[in-house]
Motif scaffolding. Structure first.
Motif, mmCIF file in Angstrom:
data_model
loop_
_atom_site.group_PDB
_atom_site.id
_atom_site.type_symbol
_atom_site.label_atom_id
_atom_site.label_comp_id
_atom_site.label_asym_id
_atom_site.label_seq_id
_atom_site.Cartn_x
_atom_site.Cartn_y
_atom_site.Cartn_z
ATOM 1 N N THR A 84 0.955 -1.423 -0.214
ATOM 2 C CA THR A 84 -0.099 -0.122 0.041
ATOM 3 C C THR A 84 1.325 1.482 0.206
ATOM 4 N N PHE A 85 0.486 2.303 0.071
ATOM 5 C CA PHE A 85 0.874 4.095 -0.338
ATOM 6 C C PHE A 85 0.418 4.462 0.754
ATOM 7 N N GLN A 86 1.528 5.423 1.470
ATOM 8 C CA GLN A 86 1.636 5.836 2.627
ATOM 9 C C GLN A 86 0.610 7.220 1.787
ATOM 10 N N ILE A 87 1.149 7.775 0.665
ATOM 11 C CA ILE A 87 0.594 8.513 0.224
ATOM 12 C C ILE A 87 -0.744 7.904 -0.731
ATOM 13 N N MET A 88 -1.552 8.424 -0.592
ATOM 14 C CA MET A 88 -2.359 7.459 -1.545
ATOM 15 C C MET A 88 -2.839 8.464 -2.324
ATOM 16 N N ARG A 89 -2.846 7.899 -3.838
ATOM 17 C CA ARG A 89 -3.231 8.662 -4.850
ATOM 18 C C ARG A 89 -4.264 8.164 -5.660
ATOM 19 N N PRO A 90 -5.023 7.319 -6.213
ATOM 20 C CA PRO A 90 -6.403 6.781 -5.842
ATOM 21 C C PRO A 90 -5.799 7.313 -7.835
ATOM 22 N N PHE A 91 -6.542 6.328 -8.723
ATOM 23 C CA PHE A 91 -6.950 7.206 -10.511
ATOM 24 C C PHE A 91 -7.548 8.052 -9.856
ATOM 25 N N PRO A 92 -7.452 8.714 -10.157
ATOM 26 C CA PRO A 92 -8.470 10.043 -10.897
ATOM 27 C C PRO A 92 -9.636 10.407 -11.923
ATOM 28 N N GLY A 93 -11.185 9.866 -11.791
ATOM 29 C CA GLY A 93 -11.712 10.036 -12.216
ATOM 30 C C GLY A 93 -12.608 8.419 -12.912
ATOM 31 N N LEU A 94 -11.454 7.528 -11.954
ATOM 32 C CA LEU A 94 -11.924 5.857 -11.937
ATOM 33 C C LEU A 94 -12.970 5.836 -10.630
ATOM 34 N N SER A 95 -14.187 5.155 -11.184
ATOM 35 C CA SER A 95 -14.247 4.041 -9.796
ATOM 36 C C SER A 95 -13.915 3.656 -9.086
ATOM 37 N N VAL A 96 -14.449 4.178 -7.427
ATOM 38 C CA VAL A 96 -13.386 2.762 -6.995
ATOM 39 C C VAL A 96 -13.450 1.698 -7.240
ATOM 40 N N LEU A 97 -14.288 0.898 -7.972
ATOM 41 C CA LEU A 97 -14.444 -0.523 -8.249
ATOM 42 C C LEU A 97 -13.495 -0.178 -9.440
ATOM 43 N N ASP A 98 -13.270 0.530 -10.239
ATOM 44 C CA ASP A 98 -12.438 0.457 -11.478
ATOM 45 C C ASP A 98 -10.750 0.617 -11.166
ATOM 46 N N ASN A 99 -10.387 1.630 -9.771
ATOM 47 C CA ASN A 99 -9.576 1.989 -9.628
ATOM 48 C C ASN A 99 -8.575 0.178 -8.413
ATOM 49 N N VAL A 100 -9.698 -0.426 -8.108
ATOM 50 C CA VAL A 100 -9.446 -2.344 -7.586
ATOM 51 C C VAL A 100 -8.892 -2.671 -8.569
ATOM 52 N N ALA A 101 -9.991 -2.212 -9.900
ATOM 53 C CA ALA A 101 -10.031 -4.065 -11.042
ATOM 54 C C ALA A 101 -8.572 -3.836 -11.651
ATOM 55 N N VAL A 102 -8.039 -2.735 -11.788
ATOM 56 C CA VAL A 102 -6.843 -1.736 -12.235
ATOM 57 C C VAL A 102 -6.031 -3.073 -11.083
ATOM 58 N N GLY A 103 -5.831 -2.706 -10.026
ATOM 59 C CA GLY A 103 -5.094 -4.444 -9.452
ATOM 60 C C GLY A 103 -4.608 -5.156 -10.000
ATOM 61 N N ALA A 104 -6.133 -5.610 -10.234
ATOM 62 C CA ALA A 104 -6.547 -6.810 -10.399
ATOM 63 C C ALA A 104 -5.574 -7.514 -11.837
ATOM 64 N N LEU A 105 -5.314 -6.011 -12.547
ATOM 65 C CA LEU A 105 -5.063 -6.410 -14.115
ATOM 66 C C LEU A 105 -4.472 -6.538 -13.802
ATOM 67 N N PHE A 106 -3.016 -6.219 -12.637
ATOM 68 C CA PHE A 106 -1.576 -6.388 -13.118
ATOM 69 C C PHE A 106 -0.562 -6.789 -12.042
ATOM 70 N N GLY A 107 -1.632 -7.441 -12.006
ATOM 71 C CA GLY A 107 -1.690 -8.883 -9.620
ATOM 72 C C GLY A 107 -0.732 -9.744 -10.508
ATOM 73 N N ARG A 108 -0.832 -10.268 -9.366
ATOM 74 C CA ARG A 108 0.574 -11.865 -9.242
ATOM 75 C C ARG A 108 0.164 -12.926 -10.747
ATOM 76 N N GLY A 109 1.207 -13.408 -11.293
ATOM 77 C CA GLY A 109 1.477 -14.141 -11.879
ATOM 78 C C GLY A 109 0.612 -13.779 -13.739
ATOM 79 N N GLY A 110 1.363 -11.888 -13.245
ATOM 80 C CA GLY A 110 0.079 -10.838 -14.670
ATOM 81 C C GLY A 110 -1.142 -10.733 -15.033
ATOM 82 N N GLY A 111 -2.214 -10.651 -13.220
ATOM 83 C CA GLY A 111 -3.566 -10.921 -13.126
ATOM 84 C C GLY A 111 -4.647 -11.384 -14.224
ATOM 85 N N GLN A 112 -5.768 -11.022 -14.194
ATOM 86 C CA GLN A 112 -6.693 -11.014 -14.790
ATOM 87 C C GLN A 112 -6.818 -10.622 -16.327
#
Ligand SMILES: Nc1ncnc2c1ncn2[C@@H]1O[C@H](COP(=O)(O)OP(=O)(O)O)[C@@H](O)[C@H]1O
Ligand SMILES: [Mg+2]
Length: 244
Positions: A84-112
């Motif tokens: 996690t980042f101490q200085i939080m910078r959510p992707f502006p303009g994206l929903s909360v859901l899509d901010n998290v989906a970005v993590g899912a796209l680039f995750g372990r094993g190459g992501g979803q």
């Protein structure tokens, strides 16, 4: 207990400043390890060295027994190192859901592989951290406590094996701190090893039976919280700060 992460004599300099100085420690598989130290001690730098947003000046970082100190951050994320980042910078303009989906796209094993699956995984992570109801909101609309949970959800969406939490309880009230403690316990229960940086000693003590202290970039203590917090050098490091 076998180590999932091993830090060996790691040093990081910034021009004349030694932010992290010859630090060594291990994180055991399934452990929650606490990390404390006054502001400027080198805690966030250490997290960046492990996650790969900074390269060590000297020393080695081993993950599951393999050296990773020279890999770029995205490769380490694919291997299973989340932060996690101490200085939080959510992707502006994206929903909360899509901010998290970005993590899912680039995750372990190459992501979803696709966005629909990434969103499904993101939704599960939001529910996990207790932010499910905010899924459709824009991320900038979240207050401080919501952003801390969002940081956790983004990191968890990458399906890490190791999670580095950099002050995810800072600025929270006592009730919110207890809720985040529960989330971190649940994270460990899913088999993830956790490093928790925190100033709230009560929170660290309730989460971890091992505590590491950094001061001026050096590790000055590593052991059971009761012993570490009674250590004269540790007391001095904190009192020195209060007097300053
Ligand atoms: N990118 C950077 N460039 C120069 N100095 C830095 C940089 N990042 C951190 N530092 C310095 O390194 C030291 C440790 O900082 P940091 O790791 O953020 O400490 P902590 O997280 O324990 O408060 C501080 O003196 C800080 O000013
Ligand atoms: Mg910090």
């Amino acid at each position: 207990m076998s180590a999932i992460l091993e830090i060996r004599n790691v040093t990081r300099r910034f021009a004349g400043l030694v932010a992290v100085n010859q630090v060594s420690f291990t994180l055991a598989e399934g452990e929650i390890l606490g990390l404390i130290g006054p502001n400027g001690a080198g805690k966030t730098t250490l997290v960046s060295l492990i996650s790969g947003t900074l390269a060590p000046t000297h020393g080695e970082i081993l993950y599951q027994g393999n050296p990773i100190g020279n890999l770029p951050a995205y490769r380490r994320a694919r291997l299973g190192i989340g932060r996690t980042f101490q200085i939080m910078r959510p992707f502006p303009g994206l929903s909360v859901l899509d901010n998290v989906a970005v993590g899912a796209l680039f995750g372990r094993g190459g992501g979803q592989p696709d966005l629909a699956q990434a969103r499904e995984q993101a939704r599960a992570c939001l529910d996990f951290v207790g932010l499910g109801r905010a899924a459709g909101q824009r991320a900038e609309a979240l207050g401080g406590p919501g952003r801390k949970r969002l940081e956790l959800a983004k990191a968890l969406a990458m399906q890490p094996r190791v999670l580095l939490c950099d002050e995810v309880m800072a600025g929270l009230n006592l009730v919110e701190i207890d809720e985040v403690i529960d989330v971190i316990r649940k994270v460990r229960a899913t088999g993830i090893s956790v490093l928790v940086i925190e100033h709230v000693i009560k929170a660290i003590k309730s989460l971890s039976n091992r505590l590491l202290v950094l001061h001026h970039g050096e590790k000055i203590a590593d052991g059971p919280p009761g012993e570490v917090l009674a250590n004269a050098e540790v007391v001095q490091a904190y009192l020195g700060r209060q007097r300053a």
